[in-house]
Write a protein that holds these residues in place. Structure first.
Motif, PDB file in Angstrom:
ATOM      1  N   ILE A  19       0.972  -1.169   0.020  1.00 53.05           N
ATOM      2  CA  ILE A  19       0.020  -0.050   0.102  1.00 53.05           C
ATOM      3  C   ILE A  19       0.947   1.328   0.063  1.00 53.05           C
ATOM      4  N   HIS A  20       1.937   1.100   0.587  1.00 51.22           N
ATOM      5  CA  HIS A  20       2.882   2.265   0.586  1.00 51.22           C
ATOM      6  C   HIS A  20       3.588   2.632  -0.832  1.00 51.22           C
ATOM      7  N   ASP A  21       3.623   1.549  -1.402  1.00 52.99           N
ATOM      8  CA  ASP A  21       4.369   1.742  -2.917  1.00 52.99           C
ATOM      9  C   ASP A  21       2.880   2.197  -3.589  1.00 52.99           C
ATOM     10  N   LEU A  22       1.896   1.847  -3.446  1.00 53.73           N
ATOM     11  CA  LEU A  22       0.625   2.597  -4.159  1.00 53.73           C
ATOM     12  C   LEU A  22       0.499   4.179  -3.765  1.00 53.73           C
ATOM     13  N   MET A  23       0.803   4.318  -2.687  1.00 56.39           N
ATOM     14  CA  MET A  23       0.772   5.899  -2.156  1.00 56.39           C
ATOM     15  C   MET A  23       1.784   6.432  -3.032  1.00 56.39           C
ATOM     16  N   ASN A  24       2.967   5.927  -3.230  1.00 58.51           N
ATOM     17  CA  ASN A  24       4.113   6.735  -3.887  1.00 58.51           C
ATOM     18  C   ASN A  24       3.858   6.637  -5.265  1.00 58.51           C
ATOM     19  N   VAL A  25       3.242   5.568  -5.860  1.00 65.12           N
ATOM     20  CA  VAL A  25       2.618   5.671  -7.244  1.00 65.12           C
ATOM     21  C   VAL A  25       1.629   6.959  -7.466  1.00 65.12           C
ATOM     22  N   ARG A  26       0.796   7.134  -6.598  1.00 64.53           N
ATOM     23  CA  ARG A  26      -0.056   8.292  -6.561  1.00 64.53           C
ATOM     24  C   ARG A  26       0.641   9.571  -6.542  1.00 64.53           C
ATOM     25  N   LEU A  27       1.622   9.728  -5.812  1.00 63.42           N
ATOM     26  CA  LEU A  27       2.485  10.897  -5.663  1.00 63.42           C
ATOM     27  C   LEU A  27       3.156  11.178  -6.956  1.00 63.42           C
ATOM     28  N   PHE A  28       3.902  10.293  -7.574  1.00 66.17           N
ATOM     29  CA  PHE A  28       4.327  10.386  -8.749  1.00 66.17           C
ATOM     30  C   PHE A  28       3.579  10.476 -10.036  1.00 66.17           C
ATOM     31  N   LEU A  29       2.369  10.068  -9.989  1.00 69.37           N
ATOM     32  CA  LEU A  29       1.343  10.366 -10.925  1.00 69.37           C
ATOM     33  C   LEU A  29       0.947  11.872 -11.070  1.00 69.37           C
ATOM     34  N   GLU A  30       0.820  12.344  -9.583  1.00 68.70           N
ATOM     35  CA  GLU A  30       0.145  13.756  -9.439  1.00 68.70           C
ATOM     36  C   GLU A  30       1.190  14.543  -9.953  1.00 68.70           C
ATOM     37  N   LYS A  31       2.604  14.353  -9.615  1.00 65.78           N
ATOM     38  CA  LYS A  31       3.464  15.318 -10.154  1.00 65.78           C
ATOM     39  C   LYS A  31       3.760  15.172 -11.659  1.00 65.78           C
ATOM     40  N   ASP A  32       3.545  13.935 -12.289  1.00 68.55           N
ATOM     41  CA  ASP A  32       3.619  13.902 -13.744  1.00 68.55           C
ATOM     42  C   ASP A  32       2.564  14.361 -14.550  1.00 68.55           C
ATOM     43  N   MET A  33       1.542  14.694 -13.759  1.00 72.70           N
ATOM     44  CA  MET A  33       0.267  15.111 -14.545  1.00 72.70           C
ATOM     45  C   MET A  33      -0.045  16.581 -14.081  1.00 72.70           C
ATOM     46  N   GLU A  34       0.920  17.171 -13.664  1.00 73.08           N
ATOM     47  CA  GLU A  34       0.774  18.447 -13.095  1.00 73.08           C
ATOM     48  C   GLU A  34       0.130  19.598 -14.381  1.00 73.08           C
ATOM     49  N   TYR A  35       0.713  19.317 -15.365  1.00 72.26           N
ATOM     50  CA  TYR A  35       0.407  20.177 -16.288  1.00 72.26           C
ATOM     51  C   TYR A  35      -0.873  19.808 -17.275  1.00 72.26           C
ATOM     52  N   LEU A  36      -1.543  18.852 -16.998  1.00 71.47           N
ATOM     53  CA  LEU A  36      -2.754  18.333 -17.559  1.00 71.47           C
ATOM     54  C   LEU A  36      -3.724  19.417 -17.206  1.00 71.47           C
ATOM     55  N   PRO A  37      -4.650  19.698 -17.914  1.00 66.12           N
ATOM     56  CA  PRO A  37      -5.938  20.585 -17.525  1.00 66.12           C
ATOM     57  C   PRO A  37      -6.590  19.991 -16.365  1.00 66.12           C
ATOM     58  N   LYS A  38      -6.946  20.814 -15.368  1.00 66.72           N
ATOM     59  CA  LYS A  38      -7.569  20.499 -14.169  1.00 66.72           C
ATOM     60  C   LYS A  38      -8.671  19.374 -14.371  1.00 66.72           C
ATOM     61  N   GLU A  39      -9.877  19.599 -15.270  1.00 67.71           N
ATOM     62  CA  GLU A  39     -10.867  18.825 -15.607  1.00 67.71           C
ATOM     63  C   GLU A  39     -10.533  17.300 -15.930  1.00 67.71           C
ATOM     64  N   THR A  91      11.881  11.633  -9.624  1.00 63.59           N
ATOM     65  CA  THR A  91      10.764  12.370  -8.776  1.00 63.59           C
ATOM     66  C   THR A  91      10.250  11.393  -7.840  1.00 63.59           C
ATOM     67  N   LYS A  92       9.670  12.025  -7.073  1.00 69.05           N
ATOM     68  CA  LYS A  92       9.438  11.254  -5.749  1.00 69.05           C
ATOM     69  C   LYS A  92       8.234  10.028  -6.051  1.00 69.05           C
ATOM     70  N   GLY A  93       8.547   9.036  -5.704  1.00 68.16           N
ATOM     71  CA  GLY A  93       7.451   7.984  -6.000  1.00 68.16           C
ATOM     72  C   GLY A  93       7.746   7.166  -7.428  1.00 68.16           C
ATOM     73  N   GLU A  94       8.783   7.623  -8.069  1.00 73.80           N
ATOM     74  CA  GLU A  94       9.104   7.008  -9.254  1.00 73.80           C
ATOM     75  C   GLU A  94       9.517   5.696  -9.273  1.00 73.80           C
ATOM     76  N   ASP A  95      10.234   5.065  -8.278  1.00 69.35           N
ATOM     77  CA  ASP A  95      10.596   3.886  -7.928  1.00 69.35           C
ATOM     78  C   ASP A  95       9.588   2.865  -7.925  1.00 69.35           C
ATOM     79  N   SER A  96       8.459   3.356  -7.047  1.00 72.43           N
ATOM     80  CA  SER A  96       7.353   2.589  -6.997  1.00 72.43           C
ATOM     81  C   SER A  96       6.378   2.406  -8.387  1.00 72.43           C
ATOM     82  N   PHE A  97       6.475   3.564  -9.275  1.00 73.21           N
ATOM     83  CA  PHE A  97       5.775   3.702 -10.394  1.00 73.21           C
ATOM     84  C   PHE A  97       6.548   2.564 -11.108  1.00 73.21           C
ATOM     85  N   ILE A  98       7.794   2.721 -11.255  1.00 74.55           N
ATOM     86  CA  ILE A  98       8.465   1.756 -12.326  1.00 74.55           C
ATOM     87  C   ILE A  98       8.238   0.320 -11.797  1.00 74.55           C
TER      88      ILE A  98
END
Length: 167
Positions: A19-39, A91-98
């Motif tokens: 579950i800790h890995d999954l939380m890190n994946v979420r952090l990574f994806l949030e950072k990775d998607m920061e420039y996507l339109p909010k909607e 980026t924080k969480g990338e190891d879990s994402f990989i």
């Protein structure tokens, strides 16, 4: 490599994904998607995380004995792993994402034969992955040709093919 051997390896790796890995994946994806339109960002993130969780659950429950044993093209599998390893950005969480990508992506491609994104997920522009007569179609399949994209491995066909087949 045989499909049952790959499945066994992926199941072992999935059992160690926490579950800790999954939380890190979420952090990574949030950072990775920061420039996507909010909607799109909020629904994309939610849809992708839920898809990851459901795929992990499915994988963990998959019975190797029920799987037809077929040959996996190891050159393609290695190319996939090499592509995933290129995600390194410090980026924080990338190891879990990989780590997750090494589990979920080969499972979806080779074993489950499902798209890499969930059916119905909305992309910028409002288009979605759809399934018609057992074939998956993606609106961005043919637009994501770069050294980081995994689209070439995905089972989806380009949405244009659906439009062309309906003419």
């Amino acid at each position: 490599m045989k499909s049952k051997e790959l499945l066994k390896k992926l199941k072992e790796d999935a059992s160690k994904f926490s579950i800790h890995d999954l939380m890190n994946v979420r952090l990574f994806l949030e950072k990775d998607m920061e420039y996507l339109p909010k909607e799109y960002k909020e629904s994309y993130l939610k849809d992708q995380i839920i898809y990851f969780i459901n795929t992990l659950k499915e994988l963990r429950k998959k019975n190797e004995e029920e799987l037809e044993d077929f040959e996996i093209d190891e050159d393609i599998l290695n190319k996939l792993y090499n592509r995933i390893n290129q995600f390194k950005t410090n980026t924080k969480g990338e190891d879990s994402f990989i780590k997750l990508s090494h589990i979920v992506t080969p499972y979806l491609i080779f074993i489950a034969k499902k798209p890499l994104h969930p059916i119905g997920m909305r992309f910028p522009g409002g288009k979605r992955i759809i399934e018609k007569n057992g074939i998956y179609y993606c609106p961005v399949k043919n637009r994501q040709k770069n050294e980081y994209s995994l689209c070439e491995f995905c089972i989806c066909k380009g949405i244009e093919e659906l439009k062309n087949n309906n003419k």
